[in-house]
Write a protein that holds these residues in place. Structure first.
Motif, PDB file in Angstrom:
ATOM      1  N   LYS A 569       0.845  -1.191   0.000  1.00  0.00           N
ATOM      2  CA  LYS A 569       0.000   0.000   0.000  1.00  0.00           C
ATOM      3  C   LYS A 569       0.883   1.244   0.000  1.00  0.00           C
ATOM      4  O   LYS A 569       1.858   1.331   0.738  1.00  0.00           O
ATOM      5  CB  LYS A 569      -0.915  -0.007   1.219  1.00  0.00           C
ATOM      6  CG  LYS A 569      -1.955   1.108   1.217  1.00  0.00           C
ATOM      7  CD  LYS A 569      -2.905   0.964   2.385  1.00  0.00           C
ATOM      8  CE  LYS A 569      -3.947   2.074   2.394  1.00  0.00           C
ATOM      9  NZ  LYS A 569      -4.775   2.069   1.168  1.00  0.00           N
ATOM     10  N   CYS A 570       0.527   2.189  -0.850  1.00  0.00           N
ATOM     11  CA  CYS A 570       1.284   3.445  -0.902  1.00  0.00           C
ATOM     12  C   CYS A 570       1.109   4.203   0.413  1.00  0.00           C
ATOM     13  O   CYS A 570       0.064   4.097   1.068  1.00  0.00           O
ATOM     14  CB  CYS A 570       0.796   4.312  -2.056  1.00  0.00           C
ATOM     15  SG  CYS A 570       1.175   3.669  -3.697  1.00  0.00           S
ATOM     16  N   PRO A 571       2.098   4.988   0.805  1.00  0.00           N
ATOM     17  CA  PRO A 571       1.923   5.838   1.985  1.00  0.00           C
ATOM     18  C   PRO A 571       0.755   6.793   1.797  1.00  0.00           C
ATOM     19  O   PRO A 571       0.295   7.025   0.673  1.00  0.00           O
ATOM     20  CB  PRO A 571       3.267   6.596   2.071  1.00  0.00           C
ATOM     21  CG  PRO A 571       4.243   5.748   1.319  1.00  0.00           C
ATOM     22  CD  PRO A 571       3.452   5.089   0.224  1.00  0.00           C
ATOM     23  N   ASN A 572       0.289   7.347   2.883  1.00  0.00           N
ATOM     24  CA  ASN A 572      -0.880   8.215   2.822  1.00  0.00           C
ATOM     25  C   ASN A 572      -0.692   9.396   1.889  1.00  0.00           C
ATOM     26  O   ASN A 572      -1.643   9.878   1.276  1.00  0.00           O
ATOM     27  CB  ASN A 572      -1.230   8.727   4.230  1.00  0.00           C
ATOM     28  CG  ASN A 572      -1.924   7.666   5.059  1.00  0.00           C
ATOM     29  OD1 ASN A 572      -2.475   6.719   4.514  1.00  0.00           O
ATOM     30  ND2 ASN A 572      -1.890   7.799   6.370  1.00  0.00           N
ATOM     31  N   CYS A 583       4.961   4.597  -6.467  1.00  0.00           N
ATOM     32  CA  CYS A 583       4.046   5.600  -5.914  1.00  0.00           C
ATOM     33  C   CYS A 583       4.618   6.994  -6.156  1.00  0.00           C
ATOM     34  O   CYS A 583       5.827   7.201  -6.047  1.00  0.00           O
ATOM     35  CB  CYS A 583       3.828   5.378  -4.410  1.00  0.00           C
ATOM     36  SG  CYS A 583       2.949   3.849  -4.021  1.00  0.00           S
ATOM     37  N   PHE A 584       3.753   7.893  -6.482  1.00  0.00           N
ATOM     38  CA  PHE A 584       4.160   9.291  -6.609  1.00  0.00           C
ATOM     39  C   PHE A 584       3.422  10.106  -5.560  1.00  0.00           C
ATOM     40  O   PHE A 584       2.361   9.711  -5.069  1.00  0.00           O
ATOM     41  CB  PHE A 584       3.865   9.818  -8.017  1.00  0.00           C
ATOM     42  CG  PHE A 584       2.400   9.779  -8.387  1.00  0.00           C
ATOM     43  CD1 PHE A 584       1.559  10.844  -8.094  1.00  0.00           C
ATOM     44  CD2 PHE A 584       1.866   8.661  -9.024  1.00  0.00           C
ATOM     45  CE1 PHE A 584       0.223  10.801  -8.424  1.00  0.00           C
ATOM     46  CE2 PHE A 584       0.524   8.615  -9.354  1.00  0.00           C
ATOM     47  CZ  PHE A 584      -0.304   9.686  -9.053  1.00  0.00           C
ATOM     48  N   ILE A 744      -5.005  12.866  -4.575  1.00  0.00           N
ATOM     49  CA  ILE A 744      -5.083  14.241  -4.068  1.00  0.00           C
ATOM     50  C   ILE A 744      -5.136  14.208  -2.552  1.00  0.00           C
ATOM     51  O   ILE A 744      -5.806  13.357  -1.952  1.00  0.00           O
ATOM     52  CB  ILE A 744      -6.327  14.975  -4.616  1.00  0.00           C
ATOM     53  CG1 ILE A 744      -6.257  15.103  -6.141  1.00  0.00           C
ATOM     54  CG2 ILE A 744      -6.448  16.364  -4.003  1.00  0.00           C
ATOM     55  CD1 ILE A 744      -7.495  15.705  -6.757  1.00  0.00           C
ATOM     56  N   ILE A 745      -4.436  15.136  -1.942  1.00  0.00           N
ATOM     57  CA  ILE A 745      -4.557  15.361  -0.497  1.00  0.00           C
ATOM     58  C   ILE A 745      -5.253  16.706  -0.323  1.00  0.00           C
ATOM     59  O   ILE A 745      -4.731  17.749  -0.732  1.00  0.00           O
ATOM     60  CB  ILE A 745      -3.182  15.384   0.185  1.00  0.00           C
ATOM     61  CG1 ILE A 745      -2.461  14.052  -0.006  1.00  0.00           C
ATOM     62  CG2 ILE A 745      -3.332  15.693   1.673  1.00  0.00           C
ATOM     63  CD1 ILE A 745      -1.049  14.051   0.539  1.00  0.00           C
ATOM     64  N   PHE A 746      -6.439  16.676   0.237  1.00  0.00           N
ATOM     65  CA  PHE A 746      -7.163  17.911   0.505  1.00  0.00           C
ATOM     66  C   PHE A 746      -6.825  18.386   1.912  1.00  0.00           C
ATOM     67  O   PHE A 746      -6.999  17.647   2.885  1.00  0.00           O
ATOM     68  CB  PHE A 746      -8.676  17.703   0.385  1.00  0.00           C
ATOM     69  CG  PHE A 746      -9.159  17.617  -1.031  1.00  0.00           C
ATOM     70  CD1 PHE A 746      -8.970  18.676  -1.910  1.00  0.00           C
ATOM     71  CD2 PHE A 746      -9.786  16.480  -1.494  1.00  0.00           C
ATOM     72  CE1 PHE A 746      -9.404  18.590  -3.218  1.00  0.00           C
ATOM     73  CE2 PHE A 746     -10.233  16.396  -2.799  1.00  0.00           C
ATOM     74  CZ  PHE A 746     -10.038  17.451  -3.669  1.00  0.00           C
ATOM     75  N   ILE A 747      -6.349  19.607   2.010  1.00  0.00           N
ATOM     76  CA  ILE A 747      -6.120  20.205   3.315  1.00  0.00           C
ATOM     77  C   ILE A 747      -7.369  20.994   3.663  1.00  0.00           C
ATOM     78  O   ILE A 747      -7.714  21.972   2.982  1.00  0.00           O
ATOM     79  CB  ILE A 747      -4.884  21.120   3.318  1.00  0.00           C
ATOM     80  CG1 ILE A 747      -3.647  20.330   2.858  1.00  0.00           C
ATOM     81  CG2 ILE A 747      -4.648  21.696   4.701  1.00  0.00           C
ATOM     82  CD1 ILE A 747      -2.374  21.136   2.846  1.00  0.00           C
ATOM     83  N   THR A 748      -8.061  20.552   4.667  1.00  0.00           N
ATOM     84  CA  THR A 748      -9.317  21.171   5.076  1.00  0.00           C
ATOM     85  C   THR A 748      -9.273  21.457   6.564  1.00  0.00           C
ATOM     86  O   THR A 748      -8.279  21.188   7.242  1.00  0.00           O
ATOM     87  CB  THR A 748     -10.504  20.237   4.764  1.00  0.00           C
ATOM     88  OG1 THR A 748     -10.308  18.997   5.458  1.00  0.00           O
ATOM     89  CG2 THR A 748     -10.589  19.956   3.270  1.00  0.00           C
ATOM     90  N   CYS A 749     -10.370  21.971   7.031  1.00  0.00           N
ATOM     91  CA  CYS A 749     -10.509  22.238   8.463  1.00  0.00           C
ATOM     92  C   CYS A 749     -11.430  21.197   9.079  1.00  0.00           C
ATOM     93  O   CYS A 749     -12.545  20.974   8.577  1.00  0.00           O
ATOM     94  CB  CYS A 749     -11.073  23.637   8.705  1.00  0.00           C
ATOM     95  SG  CYS A 749      -9.880  24.959   8.437  1.00  0.00           S
ATOM     96  N   ASN A 750     -10.952  20.577  10.113  1.00  0.00           N
ATOM     97  CA  ASN A 750     -11.794  19.701  10.910  1.00  0.00           C
ATOM     98  C   ASN A 750     -12.499  20.578  11.935  1.00  0.00           C
ATOM     99  O   ASN A 750     -11.876  21.130  12.837  1.00  0.00           O
ATOM    100  CB  ASN A 750     -10.944  18.642  11.600  1.00  0.00           C
ATOM    101  CG  ASN A 750     -11.768  17.700  12.443  1.00  0.00           C
ATOM    102  OD1 ASN A 750     -12.996  17.755  12.442  1.00  0.00           O
ATOM    103  ND2 ASN A 750     -11.102  16.823  13.174  1.00  0.00           N
ATOM    104  N   GLU A 751     -13.799  20.718  11.766  1.00  0.00           N
ATOM    105  CA  GLU A 751     -14.535  21.705  12.574  1.00  0.00           C
ATOM    106  C   GLU A 751     -14.598  21.344  14.046  1.00  0.00           C
ATOM    107  O   GLU A 751     -15.023  22.158  14.856  1.00  0.00           O
ATOM    108  CB  GLU A 751     -15.956  21.877  12.018  1.00  0.00           C
ATOM    109  CG  GLU A 751     -16.015  22.310  10.574  1.00  0.00           C
ATOM    110  CD  GLU A 751     -15.343  23.651  10.327  1.00  0.00           C
ATOM    111  OE1 GLU A 751     -15.018  24.335  11.302  1.00  0.00           O
ATOM    112  OE2 GLU A 751     -15.124  24.008   9.164  1.00  0.00           O
ATOM    113  N   GLY A 752     -14.175  20.183  14.410  1.00  0.00           N
ATOM    114  CA  GLY A 752     -14.149  19.817  15.824  1.00  0.00           C
ATOM    115  C   GLY A 752     -15.486  19.321  16.314  1.00  0.00           C
ATOM    116  O   GLY A 752     -15.589  18.262  16.922  1.00  0.00           O
ATOM    117  N   SER A 753     -16.526  20.071  16.048  1.00  0.00           N
ATOM    118  CA  SER A 753     -17.869  19.690  16.492  1.00  0.00           C
ATOM    119  C   SER A 753     -18.869  20.190  15.465  1.00  0.00           C
ATOM    120  O   SER A 753     -19.042  21.400  15.291  1.00  0.00           O
ATOM    121  CB  SER A 753     -18.176  20.270  17.876  1.00  0.00           C
ATOM    122  OG  SER A 753     -19.525  20.042  18.226  1.00  0.00           O
ATOM    123  N   VAL A 754     -19.517  19.276  14.774  1.00  0.00           N
ATOM    124  CA  VAL A 754     -20.559  19.650  13.811  1.00  0.00           C
ATOM    125  C   VAL A 754     -21.757  20.247  14.545  1.00  0.00           C
ATOM    126  O   VAL A 754     -22.437  21.148  14.034  1.00  0.00           O
ATOM    127  CB  VAL A 754     -20.967  18.414  12.983  1.00  0.00           C
ATOM    128  CG1 VAL A 754     -22.076  18.755  12.010  1.00  0.00           C
ATOM    129  CG2 VAL A 754     -19.768  17.849  12.238  1.00  0.00           C
TER     130      VAL A 754
END
Length: 894
Positions: A569-572, A583-584, A744-754
């Motif tokens: 498995k490719c790294p994350n 892997c690229f 693709i690696i998406f950099i997003t915000c984890n809102e912590g609490s929906v």
């Protein structure tokens, strides 16, 4: 039972004293007697015993020239010791050596004479026979060769603790000291040879082989250990067969059929030369030349198989050979053999006849020839030149088994020397006593051998381990045809070091190997073709694990080498290429400032901020005009400031999310919108109260005061601030890298609490709903007053945007989540700005004013002093491009 044992021992002793015991032997008297068991023949003649008459002793057939050389090595060692002034001075070693004929029955017949002679005195048999002239007891036995023969001999010798040192029995079963108490050997155990064979198969990357073993105590344990080693390496054995030199012809043909039909091209054989010879002959007859043989030590250099006429089939055989040793003077000793000189060695006569294909005078075989039972041979003198013929007997270039027999004799002699030089008080026996060399017994020699530790004449340290084995290494040889005379040549191509660490034990020079006698390319012996990089082995139902189909790696996995069992498995942060061979790095995505979408959102936000600032500038510039005063300018300033904050908060959603931006953007958006909606709510509520109050009173002035308006705005906003503080304290948002999307690696915000986000947007929507309610309630105001309609429309825009936002937010991913929320913020902000302020920035010069009370009674300008508030109910714009409904609500204190 005891009487029966006495009878056997007496019978055996009579054999010893007579000239037959067995008949052929090599014998010399001495102070101390050593026994020897050597295979002078490869087997016995097959003969049915119908018991109609007294059974005859079976006849040994097919003289073994190598076995005779091993016997000569023992005699040579004894003569060297007897001629030594250092080792056992004044003590002469004698010997009694018998032929085992490579069979258990013949070996036991000889061993019985050793045991019987040792027990004559202890059994007090003088009343049965005159034993005063018997020869000395045998205190140790050198032999036998085959493991099956040694197993039977060891069981008998162990009963009487007579030490036995084998020079060629490598079966791992013989290491069991509980069963074989007196067995020792100078050859490595097959425990190592089976591992070495598996290592070779793994080294050449074969995984589909045939295993053939002799049906005896040598082949069965060896192949059993080999199977375990193969299982550990995930290598499959297609056929597992047993073989014997006594197989019927139809059994050999059936075995050859199975091998010929097998797809495995490598044959591993744990057997002796006589056992494997019938199969090799059948393979030669069928001309099956596409097989590679892996030979155990027992037949790796067998003269029965290593024949030029067999090389088309067995050429390129890889075999294990013992480390060759050096025996100074042995070459000359072998060349000096002659029937007339070696009268004490009865095997010399048969050796001579077989070597020169003749008969000596008075030979019993000559009489058989005259009777027609054997082929005719001429007479020989016994003085022929032994060096003029080609014979395995004189093949002293690589002394392996011969050297082991030589070492076995010297080990016994060194044990006797230790007894001879023992100092009282330092011995190995009771009370540290020493044994008497003149009255030495077999069990005492066995005790001394177990503690043997010495260095031989060539500097090698000799010591038996806890299993009474001498640990040694293997030399790896290959069979090739000599370019000079076409004979079989054993060429060293590597070695196997038992003491090395795993992975460093085996060393092979592949360039020296000619496979099948002609090819330099390693043969293929796999059930399936190797899988190419980018694929893995797939299991085929009802087939061994070595048979597989090549399956392409899944997306996100790769294999960069041939014949991969699993895909890695490719790294994350990586993804597999189209061929799944490497892997690229994934592309990192977020709502960037530099991408068109981000630029468009940023431009919209900046335009919104500029327009809002422009409106605020106009309001500040014309702050003393009636139209600005009528819009409650202080509250409008706050409203315009909140809209600037709303537009600005959308900019925080653009760019690479960081922890601080993730924690700032939602509170900034939520507080800005609540401040905006609160101002609109207070403004709408005040208009409604003014119109419903008819005539302003002091109570109305109290409730409509500017301080209370700001207090309400503050209270509404404070609730939102509280929600944000609790959210940031308990579950603060943070930057998050989403690896779930391919490539693709998406950099997003984890809102912590929906839930907290829901409270934040829900509270904003609640205020907007209340504001919408008050604006809707104002629909019955004078028909020319349309301010409430625009507020209602702005709230409708707000609701449409944010109701659409909820499904869009939860159905999108990655950077589009931030984009959706930024669009919602911008759309609702533009809606508020357009509906509430765009209709106020145009102030035409040709405007006519009419003043009305709320009950539509017209009043004159001079009545203005009675009212502190003037209501503008009609504005005629005529050619104006905008429809402006203005409410001039001057402050009561104005």
């Amino acid at each position: 039972m005891r009487l029966f044992l006495y009878y056997l021992l007496v019978l055996g002793s009579n054999y010893v004293i007579s000239t037959y015991g067995p008949h052929q032997r090599a014998q010399m008297t001495g102070d101390i007697l050593l026994g020897g068991l050597f295979p002078m023949h490869f087997g016995v003649a097959s003969k049915d015993q119908d018991l109609a008459a007294r059974p005859e002793s079976t006849q040994c057939v097919r003289f073994n020239f190598r076995g005779f050389r091993w016997l000569q090595a023992m005699i040579f060692a004894i003569e060297e010791i007897n001629n030594s002034s250092i080792l056992l001075p004044n003590i002469t070693l004698g010997y009694r050596i018998f032929d085992t004929c490579n069979t258990v029955s013949k070996a036991l017949e000889a061993t019985l004479s050793f045991v019987a002679q040792n027990k004559i005195d202890s059994l007090n048999l003088d009343e049965f026979c005159n034993c005063t002239d018997h020869i000395p007891s045998t205190i140790a036995v050198v032999g036998a060769a085959g493991s099956a023969v040694s197993t039977a001999v060891a069981n008998l010798l162990g009963l009487f603790y007579i030490p036995q040192i084998s020079y060629a029995s490598s079966s791992r079963l013989l290491s069991n000291k509980n069963q074989y108490k007196s067995f020792m050997r100078t050859i490595p155990t097959d425990e190592y040879q089976a591992t070495a064979m598996a290592d070779i198969i793994e080294y050449f990357q074969w995984n589909w082989v045939i295993a053939v073993a002799s049906d005896d105590d040598y082949g069965r344990p060896g192949i059993e250990k080999f199977e375990k080693e193969m299982e550990e390496r995930d290598i499959c054995i297609h056929l597992n067969e047993l073989i014997s030199q006594y197989f019927e012809d139809h059994e050999i043909r059936a075995l050859a059929d199975r091998i010929e039909n097998s797809t495995a091209k490598v044959i591993v054989v744990f057997a002796g030369g006589p056992d494997i010879e019938p199969l090799i002959k059948e393979m030669v007859r069928r001309n099956i030349t596409d097989r590679t043989w892996l030979a155990s030590e027992a037949w790796a250099s067998s003269s029965l198989i290593a024949k030029p006429e067999y090389l088309d089939v067995v050429g390129g055989t890889i075999g294990f050979a013992l480390r060759a040793g050096l025996i100074p003077g042995f070459r000359e000793f072998l060349q000096q053999v002659q029937p007339k000189k070696d009268s004490h060695n009865e095997f010399v006569r048969e050796f001579w006849e077989e070597t020169f294909n003749c008969y000596l005078e008075d030979s019993p075989r000559l009489q058989e020839s005259e009777n027609g039972s054997t082929s005719f041979r001429p007479l020989c003198t016994g003085e022929e030149d032994i060096t003029s013929v080609e014979t395995p007997y004189l093949d002293y270039t690589h002394l392996r088994i011969s050297y082991n027999a030589y070492v076995a004799v010297y080990s016994i002699a060194q044990a006797l020397q230790d007894i001879f030089t023992c100092t009282p008080g330092r011995g190995l026996f009771a009370n540290n006593s020493c044994a008497d060399i003149r009255k030495i017994e077999a069990w005492q020699v066995l005790k001394q051998l177990r503690h043997l530790n010495y260095t031989n004449s060539i500097g090698e340290k000799m010591q038996f381990d806890e299993n009474a084995d001498l640990v040694a290494n293997y030399t790896i040889i290959t069979w090739q045809r000599s370019t000079e005379d076409g004979s079989v040549m054993f060429k060293e191509v590597g070695y196997y070091n038992i003491h090395a660490k795993r992975g460093g034990k085996l060393s092979i020079d592949k360039t020296k190997i000619l496979w099948n006698g002609y090819y330099s390319e390693v043969p293929f012996s796999n059930c399936s073709e190797d899988c190419e990089p980018g694929t893995r082995k797939g299991i085929i139902d009802s087939m061994p694990t070595c048979c597989f189909e090549c399956t392409e790696c899944s997306d996100g996995e790769f294999s960069n080498h041939r014949d991969a069992s699993v895909c890695t498995k490719c790294p994350n942060n990586s993804w597999s290429n189209g061929n799944h061979t490497f892997c690229f790095l994934k592309e990192i995505e977020f709502l960037s400032w530099t991408e068109p979408f981000g630029i468009a959102l940023a431009i919209c936000a900046v335009v919104g901020v500029v327009l809002t600032a422009f409106v605020m500038g106009v309001f500040i510039r014309f702050r003393n005009t009636p139209i600005v005063k009528a819009t409650n300018r202080e509250l409008s300033y706050v409203l315009l400031f909140s809209l600037i904050c709303c537009f600005s908060s959308s900019l925080i959603f653009i760019g690479e999310p960081q922890d601080w931006t993730c924690r700032l953007r939602q509170p900034a958006f939520g507080i800005s919108f609540v401040l905006c909606i609160s101002c609109i709510l207070v403004k709408t509520n005040r208009v409604l109260l003014v119109f419903e109050a008819k005539i302003p009173t002091s109570l109305h002035r109290k409730w409509w005061g500017l301080n209370l308006q700001f207090l309400l705005v503050f209270l509404f906003t404070f609730v939102q601030v509280t929600i944000c503080v609790v959210w940031l304290y308990n579950a603060p948002p943070s930057s998050y890298r989403n690896y779930d999307i391919d490539e693709i690696i998406f950099i997003t915000c984890n809102e912590g609490s929906v839930m907290a986000l829901g409270f934040l947007i829900g509270y904003t929507c609640l205020l907007a709903a209340i504001c919408f309610f008050f604006a809707f309630k104002s629909r019955k105001l004078p028909e020319n007053f349309t301010e409430a309609k625009f507020i209602t429309f702005s709230m409708l825009i707000f609701f449409i945007v944010w109701i659409s936002f909820i499904p869009a937010y939860f159905s999108t991913y990655g950077k589009f989540v931030a984009a959706v929320e930024a669009i919602a913020i911008l759309a609702s902000s533009f809606g508020q700005l357009a509906c509430i302020f765009f209709n106020k920035v145009h102030y035409p010069q040709n405007i006519s004013l009419g003043f009305y009370l709320t009950d539509n009674h017209k009043i004159a300008h001079n009545h203005e002093k009675h009212f502190s508030e003037v209501f503008l109910c009609s504005v005629d714009l005529h050619e104006s491009p905008f429809t402006l409904i203005l409410l001039l609500l001057t402050d009561f204190t104005n």
